[in-house]
Design a protein around this motif. Structure first.
Motif, PDB file in Angstrom:
ATOM      1  N   THR A   1      79.819  41.967  46.818  1.00 54.47           N
ATOM      2  CA  THR A   1      81.087  42.689  46.823  1.00 54.47           C
ATOM      3  C   THR A   1      80.998  43.812  45.813  1.00 54.47           C
ATOM      4  N   GLY A   2      81.707  44.892  46.106  1.00 55.16           N
ATOM      5  CA  GLY A   2      81.761  46.017  45.182  1.00 55.16           C
ATOM      6  C   GLY A   2      80.413  46.673  44.937  1.00 55.16           C
TER       7      GLY A   2
ATOM      8  N   SER B   1      79.594  53.344  49.292  1.00 54.42           N
ATOM      9  CA  SER B   1      80.293  52.224  48.653  1.00 54.42           C
ATOM     10  C   SER B   1      80.589  51.159  49.692  1.00 54.42           C
TER      11      SER B   1
ATOM     12  N   ASP C   1      82.744  47.485  50.083  1.00 54.57           N
ATOM     13  CA  ASP C   1      83.625  46.451  49.535  1.00 54.57           C
ATOM     14  C   ASP C   1      82.959  45.089  49.628  1.00 54.57           C
ATOM     15  N   MET C   2      82.234  44.881  50.749  1.00 58.74           N
ATOM     16  CA  MET C   2      81.592  43.596  50.975  1.00 58.74           C
ATOM     17  C   MET C   2      80.381  43.777  51.883  1.00 58.74           C
TER      18      MET C   2
ATOM     19  N   ASP D   1      77.931  41.117  42.550  1.00 57.41           N
ATOM     20  CA  ASP D   1      79.285  41.652  42.444  1.00 57.41           C
ATOM     21  C   ASP D   1      79.228  42.821  41.475  1.00 57.41           C
TER      22      ASP D   1
END
Length: 75
Positions: free
Chosen positions: A29-30, A37, A39-40, A68
């Motif tokens: 994630t991130g 980019s 998110d997941m 993460d």
């Protein structure tokens, strides 16, 4: 470079002109990879920067156990 057992937060700053491949096993994630980019990402993700396949001088980053807030920038 290898990180086992997960990573949070980690940042790699690669020298200009050196291509990079990032493999994350265990999800993440991130994530930031250059100008991308995420998110997941799923169970396994491989991100390859421009010129990686053609270059003998390159970085290969492997993260197992998940990640993460992982950032790879440069090149």
């Amino acid at each position: 470079m290898r990180i086992a057992g997960g990573a949070a937060p980690v940042s790699f700053r690669c020298p200009s002109g050196v291509p990079v491949r990032l493999t994350v096993i265990g999800g993440g994630t991130g994530l930031v990879f250059g100008d991308q980019s995420f998110d997941m990402v799923g169970r396994q993700a491989m991100l390859v920067g421009p010129g990686y396949e053609e270059s003998a001088g390159r970085y290969d980053i492997l993260v197992t156990g998940g990640a993460d807030a992982l950032t790879v920038e440069g090149w």
